[in-house]
Design a protein around this motif. Structure first.
Motif, PDB file in Angstrom:
ATOM      1  N   GLU A 202       7.980 -17.000  41.017  1.00  0.00           N
ATOM      2  CA  GLU A 202       7.869 -18.451  41.655  1.00  0.00           C
ATOM      3  C   GLU A 202       8.743 -18.666  42.617  1.00  0.00           C
ATOM      4  O   GLU A 202      10.013 -18.047  42.647  1.00  0.00           O
ATOM      5  CB  GLU A 202       7.891 -19.687  40.472  1.00  0.00           C
ATOM      6  CG  GLU A 202       6.883 -19.415  39.671  1.00  0.00           C
ATOM      7  CD  GLU A 202       6.890 -20.869  38.703  1.00  0.00           C
ATOM      8  OE1 GLU A 202       7.735 -21.632  38.480  1.00  0.00           O
ATOM      9  OE2 GLU A 202       6.148 -20.660  37.671  1.00  0.00           O
ATOM     10  N   PHE A 204      11.334 -20.488  44.692  1.00  0.00           N
ATOM     11  CA  PHE A 204      12.367 -21.843  44.448  1.00  0.00           C
ATOM     12  C   PHE A 204      13.215 -21.982  45.698  1.00  0.00           C
ATOM     13  O   PHE A 204      13.469 -21.378  46.743  1.00  0.00           O
ATOM     14  CB  PHE A 204      13.598 -21.596  43.426  1.00  0.00           C
ATOM     15  CG  PHE A 204      12.720 -21.267  42.107  1.00  0.00           C
ATOM     16  CD1 PHE A 204      12.314 -22.203  41.260  1.00  0.00           C
ATOM     17  CD2 PHE A 204      12.757 -19.728  41.528  1.00  0.00           C
ATOM     18  CE1 PHE A 204      11.713 -21.937  40.087  1.00  0.00           C
ATOM     19  CE2 PHE A 204      12.069 -19.600  40.207  1.00  0.00           C
ATOM     20  CZ  PHE A 204      11.639 -20.542  39.725  1.00  0.00           C
ATOM     21  N   ARG A 267      11.513 -25.659  42.283  1.00  0.00           N
ATOM     22  CA  ARG A 267      10.432 -24.875  42.762  1.00  0.00           C
ATOM     23  C   ARG A 267      10.422 -25.509  44.264  1.00  0.00           C
ATOM     24  O   ARG A 267      10.769 -26.636  44.401  1.00  0.00           O
ATOM     25  CB  ARG A 267       9.366 -24.837  42.016  1.00  0.00           C
ATOM     26  CG  ARG A 267       8.261 -23.741  42.355  1.00  0.00           C
ATOM     27  CD  ARG A 267       7.311 -23.582  41.085  1.00  0.00           C
ATOM     28  NE  ARG A 267       6.554 -24.905  40.874  1.00  0.00           N
ATOM     29  CZ  ARG A 267       5.731 -24.842  39.833  1.00  0.00           C
ATOM     30  NH1 ARG A 267       5.588 -24.094  39.132  1.00  0.00           N
ATOM     31  NH2 ARG A 267       5.091 -26.256  39.570  1.00  0.00           N
TER      32      ARG A 267
END
Length: 307
Positions: A202, A204, A267
């Motif tokens: 993911e 960030f 995120r």
């Protein structure tokens, strides 16, 4: 800031490998702060514990110490259980049980509880030096969303070798998958813990003026200290809104472990995500944190603070 009065808690620190009568230099300031505030510090031989000599490791712990906390270098879950058994033979007991330690310390122990708050992950038990064959690697990768991923073991990644032994650009690329996993296994060597873990990648962002990750220290389900991640060159921890912290609080309480750390990162869509969970006894603290403030976490009276 006013500090609460210390209790008579006994804290077990790792001894200096070069002088068993002194605290390991990495933890020496913490130990001094505890002693200055009235707590008892005892020493354990970390090398002896890892070698399977738990009774020898606790030979300097006073008999009849009662409830104690461990504070030191990481210990494999099986060795931690042996530490608990050896302490019980001396009239002491770890306040964080072996079961609670394993749940917080190892990825399979905490992942399901935090699944909605953390990047997707899958794991495969292995032994040090073992690289799963292509079929098993492909099956493991297929259980994650398509795209990039990171590899780690049940406890640690090798993020400082990001391209070489951590980041997998595309799970659908079997050559890259095997290359990164194989290098990770090679570098971890005998210290590979539990097995292999693949986690969805993911994106960030770094909050302005703050560390990329915030380490939240929890005692008995309550957040007691907010610090920058210990790897951060920036000592300031970003402020996490109360509404974003509440789901994490619920997960920590559901996990049921008395002393836990959660590393949170922001995120790109603005959601705070749990990157890692750990047992607080073996979680490192940022070098800029006041030892006296941190050591309050190791006793029964703790303030709440942001560092």
């Amino acid at each position: 800031m006013t500090m609460a009065t210390m209790s008579a808690t006994t804290v077990l620190y790792c001894a200096d490998p070069l002088n068993g009568r002194r605290t390991d230099p990495h933890f020496a300031e913490e130990a001094r702060a505890l002693r200055a505030q009235g707590a008892t510090v005892a020493l354990v031989d970390h090398d002896a514990l890892l070698a399977g000599d738990a009774d020898g490791a606790v030979a300097r712990v006073p008999a009849g110490a009662g409830g104690v906390r461990y504070r030191g270098w990481m210990v494999p879950a099986a060795r931690y259980a042996e530490l608990d058994e050896a302490l019980r033979r001396r009239g002491a007991v770890l306040l964080v049980s072996p079961d609670a330690y394993r749940r917080a310390h190892e990825f399979p122990g905490w992942y399901e509880t935090f699944a909605a708050l953390t990047p997707a992950g899958v794991w495969l038990p292995t032994v040090p030096g073992e690289v799963p064959d292509d079929r098993r690697l492909a099956a493991l990768a297929a259980a994650l969303p398509p795209g990039a991923a990171v590899v780690k073991d049940y406890v640690k990644s090798r993020k400082h070798e990001w391209h070489e032994a951590c980041h997998i650009p595309d799970l659908a690329d079997p050559v890259a998958l095997r290359r990164v996993v194989s290098r990770f296994v090679e570098l971890q060597g005998e210290f590979l813990a539990g097995g292999l873990v693949l986690r969805a990648f993911e994106d960030f962002v770094v909050p302005e003026g703050a560390a990329a990750e915030v380490r939240v220290w929890w005692r008995d389900g309550e957040p007691r200290l907010f610090t920058a991640h210990p790897d951060s060159p920036v000592p300031e921890a970003a402020v996490i809104p109360a509404q974003d912290l509440e789901p994490v609080r619920a997960a920590v309480r559901a996990l049921g472990c008395p002393f836990v750390t959660t590393d949170l990162a922001l995120r790109t869509d603005g959601a705070w995500r749990v990157v890692e969970v750990g047992d607080g006894q073996v979680s490192d603290v940022h070098r800029e944190v006041d030892p006296a403030l941190f050591t309050a976490l190791l006793t029964d009276d703790q303030p709440t603070a942001v560092v």
